[in-house]
Each structure stands twice: as structure tokens, then as C-alpha cells.
Design an enzyme around this catalytic site. Structure first.
Site: not given
Length: 484
Positions: A68, A112, A158, A300, A302, A373, A416
Site C-alpha cells: 500500500r 496522505h 486519518e 490505523n 498503535y 497501519e 507500518w
């Protein structure tokens, strides 16, 4: 069938920022003015513009089935609108053809974070309603030129972060904020209204592009299109009623801000109640266009946050997005409230990803989800022998699989990132890559880390033990990147 994939972002990996007709984006302007803590820029970055053949071969050797990447608006249409740049078009065609040659599926992000500076200067970028028309025309060019080989499209990455970081805290370009809310000494902006205006225009732009794709291209190209959302999982700091309410409010503001219009056609009721007239309204026609405007949702993710009620301290006017939440965030249960929604260091909480997936399942009708991500790099002194990253990826992939077992409709997973890249938050000071890039080397030499070998084994179904239990068999010795 679940596919395991990888991704990189154009502004951080591509480089060649002023070559072959490309014009500046917001990030070029910001970094060249010294905006990054390390005064770095993405002018060269990982130089994939020149090294794409080497990189695609490396992807194939690693065992990726998909890759991607994002299209630079400033490279494909340098003025933001108007004619296509032939050299930019040739680059993306060459990259896509190379991926297809190796049997790697391109999964393309249209936007992005890298708005052409020309559009920001002309009408304020995402604050201007004209952005809907210009973004739709840009997407039209992408579908027309690449859609014969690309069947997976993410419109925007995002939008919730763009709204918060660019128009409330001012920490992302165009660095708009107002006192006393911004993290920077912004010279322009209004933190009380602009985050909501920007998010509204981002949603309208996305919906316009999806409508275009479905009416003009999907029957011929048979592709899928979706929108990406940044997520934290939110835990209540205590089991008090106020903290529990603040936690749900935070999920409504962070995820619901984007997800509710997509699924239900309007913003969450709590947002409308708190933000009132500062929150733009959808017309009936706009609501109908936004509702259902996705084939999948990109996430996304984390880390997680702990939420404490702050309603008593937040009742004074004016208010920005953070104050509207009536909540304080910490990045550990016993940590200091961060005061911001984008962490500079992250706790490792794999189960938080499962919670996010199950929440989306229950709150939004279990749509197809790609984890677009997930990775490890913030606050690390990275080495080739990156055991921490191996354990992080193993933990989060395991959490994702637990979510799938509980019925979450997950279709794919992207790490990512495949290479070390120029990071939006920290320039070259943090590395997320499975492959080390020597940014001091003119040739940007690539070198696999332990995580790249582990991931390759995982993809090729060779990993027989849990991550971290048999890593010495890889034959790597710990060496600091600074010594390479």
C-alpha cells in the site's frame, strides 16, 4: 480470506520532492522552514522514486502479497488542478507495473496528509468547500490512469488526525490554531471551529469521490473503496460513572466523528449536543451521499489511552476539540495526562486492537476492516536486532486474530512500515521499518532487520514458535544503526 500485507506512505518514502515537475506540498513547506525537531525534510526520504525496482524485488523476496502506497497529489497534478504531469504519471505507472509483475497487489491511498501548497494558498485547503471539487478531480485522474491495475483504494488517511493536528493543536501543517489551545504559537487559525469544518469537508470530499467511483468506474474496474480512521482504544482511568461516561464520549468523538456519518449519515448525538452550532450540519442530500460511502474501513492503530473525566474544568468558553471532550488522556494508567491526542511515546497494549475491532463490530454494524497501519518505532533506539518490534508485531497480530475469532470482519493487515521512512512526527529520529535505511548514505542502502526476517518467515508460514522464543536462529548480531 485474511491477507497479510505491508505499506508505506508517499511523503515519507518517495523522496525526489522537487524533481520531474513535482511542486511543494504542505509538508515540504513546513519541513523546509525548519518545522521538524531534527530540522530534517522529506526531500530525499527513502528515495523510492529512484529505487522502486529494488524495493519491489525486496518485497517479493520478503513474501508480501500486497503493498500500500500513496499518490502524491503534487507530483501527479502539480498545481492541484489542471493537466497531469507526464513524469509523475510515468513514475506511478512504473511502480504499479513492477508490483503487478511480481504478483503484489497495489492498494493505493489517494491522499496522505500532503495537500498541494497551491491549494492551501488559494482558498485554505480543507477549510474551503472548493476542495471537494478539486479532490474529486484528482481522484478521477487516479481512477482513470491506474484503475485497470488497482482494485483497492483508500480515499483519505486519518481525517480525524488531520482535523485535530492541523487545525486545533497546530502541530501539523498548515499549523493553524488559536490561543489558549494550540501546542504551537500559531499565527492564524481558530481551534474552536476549524477542526470541525475541516473534518466536514474531508467527509464530503470522500463521499464525492466514492460516488464518482461507483457511478463511473466500479462496473468496469470492479474495485473497492474505503476511508481510513486513526484509532486509540480508550480505557476508563477508574470505574467511576464519570470516567466511564468520559470514555464513551471519547470514543464517540475520536471514532464516531468519522464513523457515524459513514454508517448512520450524521455525527454522534453527544457531539451535536456539546459542540452545537460549531459543528457543521449535513444537508439531507449530503447525509445520503456520506452514509454508506465505503466498501471497507481502514484503521490505523498503535496504542491505547486511559481516560479521566474533566467536565468540571471544561465548562468555560471558548472550547476547542479537546475541551469539548471533557476528558483528559494518559498514555499509561498511572501516567501524566498528555494534553494531546497524538503520542510521542507509546505503551504496548496489544489487546487494545482487539477491543477496537470488537467495538467497530458492535457499534457500526461490523463493516469490512483493513488494519492499514500498525507498527513499532516511537521512542526507540532502534537496532538491526529489533526484538521489541518482533514481539510488538507478534502481539498485535495475535490480538487481531483474537478479534477475528470473536467475529470482527477483518480482511487484511498492513505493517507500518516496510522501510524506515521520513516520519511525520519525528523525521529521522524514529524508525518503524522492517528494513533499515541508511539515511546518511547517498544510495540509501537497505538492510533487513530481525523483524523483516521474522515477518518473512511468518508470511511464508515458516514460523513455528512465538516471536522472541527462537530469534537467534536468524543469525543476526545486535548492531547499532549509528555504527552502520
Amino acid at each position: 480470506m485474511l491477507s497479510i500485507q505491508d505499506r508505506d506512505a508517499n511523503p515519507g518514502v518517495e523522496g525526489a520532492a522537487a524533481k520531474d515537475g513535482r511542486t511543494p506540498s504542505l509538508w515540504d513547506t513546513y519541513t523546509r522552514a525548519g518545522g521538524m525537531l531534527d530540522n530534517s525534510t522529506g526531500d530525499v526520504a527513502s528515495d523510492q522514486y529512484h529505487k522502486y525496482k529494488e524495493d519491489v524485488k525486496l518485497m517479493a523476496d520478503t513474501g508480501l502479497d500486497s503493498y500500500r502506497f500513496s499518490i502524491s497529489w503534487s507530483r501527479l497534478i502539480p498545481n492541484g488542478r489542471g493537466p497531469i504531469n507526464p513524469k509523475g504519471l510515468a513514475y506511478y505507472n512504473n511502480l504499479i507495473d513492477e508490483l503487478v509483475k511480481y504478483g503484489i497487489k497495489p492498494h493505493v491511498t489517494i491522499y496522505h496528509l500532503d495537500l498541494p501548497q497551491a491549494l492551501e494558498d488559494e482558498y485554505g485547503g480543507w477549510l474551503g468547500r472548493k476542495i471537494v471539487e478539486d479532490f474529486t478531480a484528482f481522484a478521477d485522474a487516479c481512477f482513470r490512469e491506474f484503475g485497470d491495475r488497482v482494485s483497492q483504494w483508500t480515499t483519505i488517511v486519518e481525517p480525524n488526525v488531520i482535523a485535530m493536528a492541523s487545525y486545533d493543536s497546530g502541530s501539523f501543517p498548515p499549523n493553524r490554531c488559536s490561543k489558549p489551545f494550540g501546542l504551537l504559537n500559531c499565527t492564524v487559525g481558530d481551534s474552536t471551529t476549524e477542526p470541525y469544518v475541516a473534518a466536514h469537508n474531508l467527509l464530503l470530499s470522500h463521499a464525492s469521490v466514492v460516488s464518482l467511483y461507483r457511478t463511473k468506474y466500479r462496473a468496469m474496474q470492479n474495485g473497492r473503496i474505503g476511508l481510513n480512521v486513526y484509532s486509540f482504544w480508550c480505557y476508563p482511568l477508574t470505574n467511576s460513572t464519570l470516567d466511564l461516561q468520559a470514555t464513551q464520549r471519547s470514543l464517540d468523538f475520536l471514532l464516531g466523528w468519522i464513523m457515524s456519518p459513514l454508517v448512520f449519515g450524521d455525527y454522534p448525538k453527544i457531539m451535536k449536543k456539546i459542540v452545537r452550532s460549531r459543528l457543521p450540519s449535513f444537508t439531507k442530500e449530503q447525509s445520503e451521499q456520506v452514509k454508506g460511502s465505503f466498501d471497507f474501513i481502514g484503521i490505523n492503530h498503535y496504542s491505547s489511552v486511559w481516560v479521566e473525566d474533566n467536565s468540571n474544568a471544561s465548562k468555560t468558553a471558548p472550547r476547542d476539540f479537546n475541551a469539548d471532550l471533557f476528558a483528559k488522556f494518559s498514555f499509561s494508567k498511572n501516567g501524566t495526562p498528555s494534553g494531546q491526542l497524538i503520542p510521542t511515546d507509546i505503551p504496548i497494549d496489544p489487546v487494545g486492537l482487539q477491543h477496537v475491532l470488537e467495538y467497530i463490530r458492535d457499534a457500526y454494524g461490523n463493516p469490512p476492516v483493513y488494519i492499514e497501519e500498525n507498527g513499532y518505532g516511537l521512542g526507540t533506539n532502534d537496532t538491526i536486532y529489533d526484538v521489541e518490534r518482533v514481539n510488538y508485531l507478534s502481539g498485535f497480530i495475535g490480538s487481531m486474530l483474537d478479534g477475528i475469532r470473536k467475529g470482527a470482519n477483518v480482511k487484511g493487515y498492513f505493517v507500518w512500515s516496510f522501510l524506515d521512512v521520513f516520519e511525520f512526527l519525528a523525521g529521522f529520529q524514529s524508525r518503524f521499518g522492517l528494513h533499515y535505511v541508511d539515511f546518511k548514505d547517498e544510495n540509501r542502502r537497505r538492510q533487513p532487520k530481525l523483524s523483516a526476517l521474522w515477518y518473512s518467515d511468518f508470511l511464508k508460514k515458516k514460523t513455528k514458535k512465538k516471536a522472541g522464543t527462537d530469534i537467534t536462529r536468524m543469525g543476526l548480531h545486535e548492531r547499532s544503526h549509528s555504527q552502520q
